[in-house]
Structures are given as C-alpha cells and as structure tokens.
Design a protein around this motif. Sequence first.
Motif, short mmCIF file in Angstrom:
data_model
loop_
_atom_site.label_atom_id
_atom_site.label_comp_id
_atom_site.label_asym_id
_atom_site.label_seq_id
_atom_site.Cartn_x
_atom_site.Cartn_y
_atom_site.Cartn_z
N ARG A 1 0.83 -1.21 0.00
CA ARG A 1 0.00 0.00 0.00
C ARG A 1 0.87 1.25 0.00
O ARG A 1 0.59 2.22 -0.72
N GLN A 2 1.91 1.24 0.81
CA GLN A 2 2.79 2.40 0.87
C GLN A 2 3.46 2.66 -0.49
O GLN A 2 3.50 3.81 -0.96
N ALA B 1 1.07 4.08 -2.95
CA ALA B 1 0.80 5.49 -2.69
C ALA B 1 1.96 6.36 -3.15
O ALA B 1 1.75 7.43 -3.75
N ALA C 1 3.64 11.58 4.37
CA ALA C 1 2.92 10.30 4.31
C ALA C 1 3.09 9.52 5.60
O ALA C 1 2.13 8.92 6.11
N LEU D 1 -0.26 8.58 7.70
CA LEU D 1 -0.63 7.17 7.83
C LEU D 1 -1.12 6.85 9.24
O LEU D 1 -1.84 5.86 9.44
N THR E 1 -0.21 0.92 10.71
CA THR E 1 1.01 1.72 10.82
C THR E 1 1.71 1.49 12.14
O THR E 1 2.92 1.24 12.19
N ARG F 1 -2.23 13.13 0.98
CA ARG F 1 -3.43 12.55 1.60
C ARG F 1 -4.30 11.85 0.55
O ARG F 1 -4.79 10.74 0.79
N LEU G 1 -2.64 8.53 -0.53
CA LEU G 1 -2.75 7.51 0.51
C LEU G 1 -4.16 6.92 0.56
O LEU G 1 -4.33 5.70 0.66
N SER H 1 -4.83 4.66 -2.49
CA SER H 1 -4.13 3.38 -2.41
C SER H 1 -4.78 2.46 -1.40
O SER H 1 -4.89 1.26 -1.60
N THR H 2 -5.22 3.03 -0.27
CA THR H 2 -5.89 2.23 0.75
C THR H 2 -7.21 1.67 0.23
O THR H 2 -7.55 0.51 0.47
#
Length: 224
Positions: free
Chosen positions: A64-65, A68, A89, A93, A101, A212, A215, A218-219
């Motif tokens: 995911r990271q 992003a 980021a 997170l 995280t 933001r 992130l 991607s999440t």
Amino acid sequence: MARPAGRRDEIHATFIRHVAERGYELTNLGDIAGELGMSKGTIVHHFGTKAQMLRELEENYMRRQLSAVRRMWERLEAPQERIAAIVYASALLHVVDRDATVATQREVVQLADDPQMREVRKLRTEMQELTVAELRRGIESGVFREVDVELTTLQIWGSLQWMWVWFDPEGALRPEQVGASFVDLVLGGLLLDRLPVARLADPKGPIVTAVRECLEESTEVQGT
C-alpha cells in the motif's frame, strides 16, 4: 450457522489492532477468537500461524505504501517535493491507516531473519531506494547539499519509524503539523537554498493535499 463474507479480513483486522495495542508477542489468538466469537481453530484454518498473520500484515502494508508513493511521484516531480511527500505520508498514515502503521512500526525487526519475510524485506528496501534516488537527484541537480545519501536515508526512516511511540493523532497536534515539523527539519538541512522550506513545510499546502489523496486512493484500492 454460515460465517459472514469477509470473515478472514475481520480476523486479520482484529489481529492488526491487537498488535498495535499490545505488540506481537502479547497478541494471543485465543483472545482474538474470543472477541470474534469463534474457535481458535477457525483462525488457524484461515492463517495457519500467528507468524503468517504478521507476514501478511507487513507485506500488505508495504505494498500500500509503495502504491501510494508511486501515485505521489506522478503528481510531484521535484526531489525536495518527493522527500517532503515521504515525510508527510509517514505522519498521515497514523490517521489513514492507524492500526497497521503502529503495528508495523513497533514490530519492524520482528521475524527479520525469517526466510518467509524475504518479500517484506525486498519491499522495505525498495522504499528506501526511492528515497536514496531522490536524494541523489537533488544533489546532482544542485538543490541539495552533498550528503551521504545512504546514511541520510537511514536517519530519515529511522526517525519516522519511531513516531508511533510519541505521536497521538487524537492529541493537540495534527499529523499535518507533525509532518510539517519533520519536513522543516529534514529539508532545512538538505536544501542549499532554504527559501522554499516555508512552502514545503506548509501543513495546509498542496503537497499535503496530494499525499493525503494518494494515501486514501491506495488504501481504497487495496481494500477492494
């Protein structure tokens, strides 16, 4: 009685929360089973071992990271903007993906020698190499001063990895403010011309907005 769809995801989410709250060693499959109203055998059926649950957590989180960051790279071109994005980021997170995280940060060395964690180590290395590449690009373009890029990368990530110890996103400081303070510290020491620091360390600026959004995108994609 049939289990609802997504039961495996529910188990893993509960595991992640327990690791975030208690740490890996104190996370007990029996406690998770009791909380979810199932047998411990059901968890074993889905995952096999607690170690496998941790491996999935680490691998999914790193994917995911990286997803992003690739989105951020499409929107931000300058090396100083990309370094700022990585820092922001890490702070954001703690709101966008809080339990995962904290869990990954507090257990960063757990199973470090496990052959099954090879993919996780590869993904972590890839993330660090992206940072190294931007530091080198900044130096070569005359934006950053000459530094040991490998050491600087370790210093940046080493600082960010400990944020879970002291940062409470429900406290007085917002993640954007924490990120801005880190950006000011990191880029203030890297930039040959410090004039752009104020823009880069603006907690309400366009870099924060881009980070933001990337992130969250991607999440959402990983969650489908």
